[in-house]
Design a protein around this motif. Structure first.
Motif, PDB file in Angstrom:
ATOM      1  N   GLN A   1       0.841  -1.192   0.000  1.00  0.00           N
ATOM      2  CA  GLN A   1       0.000   0.000   0.000  1.00  0.00           C
ATOM      3  C   GLN A   1       0.881   1.249   0.000  1.00  0.00           C
ATOM      4  O   GLN A   1       2.063   1.188   0.344  1.00  0.00           O
ATOM      5  N   VAL A   2       0.302   2.397  -0.354  1.00  0.00           N
ATOM      6  CA  VAL A   2       1.074   3.633  -0.312  1.00  0.00           C
ATOM      7  C   VAL A   2       1.509   3.915   1.122  1.00  0.00           C
ATOM      8  O   VAL A   2       0.888   3.438   2.087  1.00  0.00           O
ATOM      9  N   ALA A   3       2.565   4.674   1.273  1.00  0.00           N
ATOM     10  CA  ALA A   3       3.107   4.997   2.593  1.00  0.00           C
ATOM     11  C   ALA A   3       2.104   5.805   3.414  1.00  0.00           C
ATOM     12  O   ALA A   3       1.279   6.542   2.864  1.00  0.00           O
ATOM     13  N   GLU A   4       2.199   5.659   4.728  1.00  0.00           N
ATOM     14  CA  GLU A   4       1.305   6.403   5.626  1.00  0.00           C
ATOM     15  C   GLU A   4       1.436   7.904   5.427  1.00  0.00           C
ATOM     16  O   GLU A   4       0.465   8.641   5.591  1.00  0.00           O
TER      17      GLU A   4
ATOM     18  N   VAL B   1      -0.031  12.531  -1.575  1.00  0.00           N
ATOM     19  CA  VAL B   1      -1.096  12.676  -2.572  1.00  0.00           C
ATOM     20  C   VAL B   1      -2.262  11.738  -2.274  1.00  0.00           C
ATOM     21  O   VAL B   1      -2.082  10.664  -1.715  1.00  0.00           O
ATOM     22  N   SER B   2      -3.459  12.168  -2.648  1.00  0.00           N
ATOM     23  CA  SER B   2      -4.640  11.322  -2.458  1.00  0.00           C
ATOM     24  C   SER B   2      -5.084  10.696  -3.776  1.00  0.00           C
ATOM     25  O   SER B   2      -5.957   9.844  -3.798  1.00  0.00           O
TER      26      SER B   2
ATOM     27  N   GLY C   1       1.654   7.846  -4.982  1.00  0.00           N
ATOM     28  CA  GLY C   1       0.305   7.318  -4.818  1.00  0.00           C
ATOM     29  C   GLY C   1      -0.020   6.051  -5.589  1.00  0.00           C
ATOM     30  O   GLY C   1      -1.168   5.824  -5.945  1.00  0.00           O
ATOM     31  N   TRP C   2       0.978   5.176  -5.783  1.00  0.00           N
ATOM     32  CA  TRP C   2       0.751   3.911  -6.497  1.00  0.00           C
ATOM     33  C   TRP C   2       0.943   2.737  -5.557  1.00  0.00           C
ATOM     34  O   TRP C   2       1.980   2.615  -4.902  1.00  0.00           O
TER      35      TRP C   2
ATOM     36  N   GLU D   1      -6.499   5.833  -5.736  1.00  0.00           N
ATOM     37  CA  GLU D   1      -7.921   6.170  -5.773  1.00  0.00           C
ATOM     38  C   GLU D   1      -8.762   5.168  -6.558  1.00  0.00           C
ATOM     39  O   GLU D   1      -9.981   5.297  -6.647  1.00  0.00           O
ATOM     40  N   SER D   2      -8.143   4.133  -7.119  1.00  0.00           N
ATOM     41  CA  SER D   2      -8.860   3.186  -7.980  1.00  0.00           C
ATOM     42  C   SER D   2      -9.602   2.103  -7.192  1.00  0.00           C
ATOM     43  O   SER D   2      -9.243   1.772  -6.056  1.00  0.00           O
TER      44      SER D   2
END
Length: 136
Positions: free
Chosen positions: A12-15, A19-20, A95-96, A112-113
């Motif tokens: 998952q993306v970092a805490e 970016v959202s 954000g990937w 966001e997907s």
């Protein structure tokens, strides 16, 4: 040589990712940056490469290693420890999310997907986060 790949894992993306919504990394001047090379490999060819393939191809391109020298150089490259994709700017700042399938092949998903959310909530795969940019 030790296997450095992840299997059935979602990074998952970092805490502290700033970016959202995922952003595509940009080249700086003439040279393609590490995040640009990683993004192009993984977005253009999902589930074709392993983590090791991505790490080595970035190194080979940035060091202009010829096709003839690549096999020997790859062995030397992995003879010492290398940072994994958890340290990639893709997950830390861009954000990937990074998914590793059962064969260790990798694809990226925008934070966001729907696919990202589905992978993040999948209890059947290992979940971890990209490394934070700053200390807690």
């Amino acid at each position: 040589m030790k296997d450095m790949n992840y299997y059935d894992t979602f990074i998952q993306v970092a805490e502290d990712c700033p970016v959202s919504a995922a952003i595509v990394p940009k080249a700086k001047g003439e040279s393609r940056t590490i995040p640009v090379i990683q993004y192009e490999m993984l977005s253009n060819h999902p589930y074709r490469y392993t983590q090791e393939d991505v790490l080595y191809e970035v190194f080979a391109e940035r060091n202009q290693i010829s096709e003839q020298e690549r096999a020997a150089a790859r062995e030397k490259f992995f003879s010492k420890g290398q940072p994994c994709l958890r340290t990639s700017s893709l997950g830390k700042r861009n954000g990937w999310g990074i998914h590793h399938d059962p064969q260790g092949k990798v694809a990226i998903y925008a934070v966001e997907s729907e696919e990202y959310v589905k992978l993040m909530n999948d209890k059947g795969i290992t979940q971890c986060k990209a490394m934070r940019s700053k200390r807690a």
